[in-house]
Design an enzyme around this catalytic site. Structure first.
Site, PDB file in Angstrom:
ATOM      1  N   CYS A 114       0.823  -1.217   0.000  1.00 10.84           N
ATOM      2  CA  CYS A 114       0.000   0.000   0.000  1.00 10.84           C
ATOM      3  C   CYS A 114       0.853   1.261   0.000  1.00 10.84           C
ATOM      4  O   CYS A 114       0.322   2.365  -0.124  1.00 10.84           O
ATOM      5  CB  CYS A 114      -0.932  -0.002   1.210  1.00 10.84           C
ATOM      6  SG  CYS A 114      -2.087  -1.375   1.173  1.00 10.84           S
ATOM      7  N   HIS A 271      -2.283   6.579   4.662  1.00 15.48           N
ATOM      8  CA  HIS A 271      -2.901   5.507   3.875  1.00 15.48           C
ATOM      9  C   HIS A 271      -4.194   5.098   4.567  1.00 15.48           C
ATOM     10  O   HIS A 271      -4.253   4.977   5.792  1.00 15.48           O
ATOM     11  CB  HIS A 271      -1.937   4.313   3.774  1.00 15.48           C
ATOM     12  CG  HIS A 271      -2.620   3.075   3.295  1.00 15.48           C
ATOM     13  ND1 HIS A 271      -3.378   3.057   2.142  1.00 15.48           N
ATOM     14  CD2 HIS A 271      -2.699   1.823   3.827  1.00 15.48           C
ATOM     15  CE1 HIS A 271      -3.876   1.842   1.980  1.00 15.48           C
ATOM     16  NE2 HIS A 271      -3.487   1.078   2.987  1.00 15.48           N
ATOM     17  N   ASN A 302     -10.160   0.403   1.770  1.00 19.46           N
ATOM     18  CA  ASN A 302      -8.707   0.386   1.559  1.00 19.46           C
ATOM     19  C   ASN A 302      -8.422   0.141   0.076  1.00 19.46           C
ATOM     20  O   ASN A 302      -8.551  -0.982  -0.409  1.00 19.46           O
ATOM     21  CB  ASN A 302      -8.081  -0.705   2.425  1.00 19.46           C
ATOM     22  CG  ASN A 302      -6.570  -0.761   2.286  1.00 19.46           C
ATOM     23  OD1 ASN A 302      -5.995  -0.186   1.368  1.00 19.46           O
ATOM     24  ND2 ASN A 302      -5.924  -1.476   3.190  1.00 19.46           N
TER      25      ASN A 302
END
Ligand code: COA
Length: 342
Positions: A114, A271, A302
């Site tokens: 990520c 994030h 996400n």
């Protein structure tokens, strides 16, 4: 030589078309809207339909970033893509280059979980500096964070399927006086590799179909993402905090100007993995949640490497001129941060 100011020239994002609500997920796994919202903050997420793909999302976000910058593909000298769901070659970046029709650009993918977008921005920053200092060339780069996690989610696993989604974000980078990347940092801790990983690539799964299956009839024979979320959580919080400190230290060590302190940071793009992780960062920073981007986790879940550049577009105008940190953490565990004057 004057300080070379490098920043963002344009922003773009792409959210795929299929909304998946918590109620939709209640129909396929043993979960509830209440559990998902309390433990993660997620209300909705979006996944690709059959006509959408990781490539198409990346290209759309890029076109929007180029339009926002007022530039054409021919102005781009390098393309970097942070991506984890392009299990094939040629690289996604080369296919974006082909789709956009850039004439003279290099292109490569960055695999950093990520944190892929942060890594890609750091690579692009370094490329711009080297091209100028060593070869006297002014290069503009296109940096993309994109993922189609719905392609690798096990839609029968309630511990992961409620969290993950698809999306893309992009920026054009180059020399500018308008905003500035002040410092970047990246790091890795491979010993945690087995806490968040993808099965080996089992079969030929090269279609764009995510095969979201709103029934438990069949478990599709393809690689799935696996995560021990409870173990990931505390490491994510610790690592993101240490990255924020480190990027400020790196800036202060490299700058002759006024040092920046943590308390000078006015906005954070973390994030978007879990609202509780974001709240832990807010507590550490002693910042109100309004000064931290949280809409992404609520609206989009996400989206992996895409979550930070999607946040840029969602907050356009709101952070102008502020001291900002972008901070990410992901599989690997690869992590990193960017300190900017937005
Ligand atoms: N719906 C309902 N119950 C669920 C569930 C779901 N979707 N997922 C798990 N549960 C259950 C568990 O089975 C467990 O039940 P038990 O107590 O009977 O064993 C209970 O809920 C608590 O599970 P736990 O794993 O302790 O929950 P948690 O508070 O740690 O939250 C995560 C789980 C995954 C949301 C959280 O750990 C997390 O977000 N971790 C970080 C993951 C992450 O961000 N990864 C990406 C990094 S880039």
């Amino acid at each position: 030589m004057d300080r070379m100011r490098i920043g963002y020239l344009g922003y773009g994002s792409y959210i795929p078309s299929v909304v998946v609500t918590n109620e939709d997920l209640e129909r396929i796994v043993d979960t509830s809207d209440e559990w998902i919202q309390q433990r993660t903050g997620i209300q909705t997420r979006f996944v690709m339909n059959k006509n959408e793909s990781v490539l198409q999302m990346a290209v759309e976000a890029s076109k929007r970033a180029l339009a926002d910058a007022g530039l054409s593909p021919d102005d781009i000298g390098d393309i970097r893509v942070g991506v984890n769901t392009w299990n094939r070659f040629p690289s996604l970046a080369t296919q974006v280059q082909y789709a956009l029709g850039t004439k003279e650009s290099s292109a490569s993918d960055v695999s950093a979980g990520c944190s892929g977008f942060i890594y890609a921005v750091e690579d692009a920053f370094n490329k711009i500096v080297i091209e100028k200092m060593k070869y006297g060339r002014d290069v503009k780069t296109l940096v993309i964070g994109v993922d189609g996690l719905s392609l690798v989610v096990d839609w029968t696993d309630r511990t992961t399927c409620v969290l993950l989604a698809d999306g893309a974000g992009a920026v054009v980078m180059g020399r500018t006086e308008d905003n500035e990347i002040l410092a970047t940092c990246t790091e890795a801790a491979g010993k945690y590799g087995d806490l968040l990983y993808l099965d080996e690539f089992l079969n030929n799964q090269l279609t764009g179909e995510n095969q979201v299956c709103f029934s438990n009839e069949k478990k599709i024979d393809r690689p799935f993402l696996h995560m021990q979320g409870k173990k990931v959580f505390p490491v994510a919080v610790r690592t993101m905090i240490s990255n924020m400190k480190k990027v400020i230290e790196r800036y202060n060590a490299s700058s002759s100007g006024e040092p920046i302190r943590l308390t000078d940071v006015e906005y954070v793009f973390p994030h978007q993995a879990n609202l509780r992780i974001i709240k832990a960062i807010a507590d550490f920073m002693k910042m109100p949640l309004e000064s931290i981007y949280t809409d992404g986790i609520k609206k989009y879940g996400n989206t992996s490497a895409a979550s930070i550049p999607i946040g840029y577009v969602d907050t356009l105008g709101k952070v102008k001129g502020k001291i900002v940190i972008d901070v990410a953490f992901g599989s690997g565990f690869a992590s990193g941060a960017i300190l900017r004057r937005a």
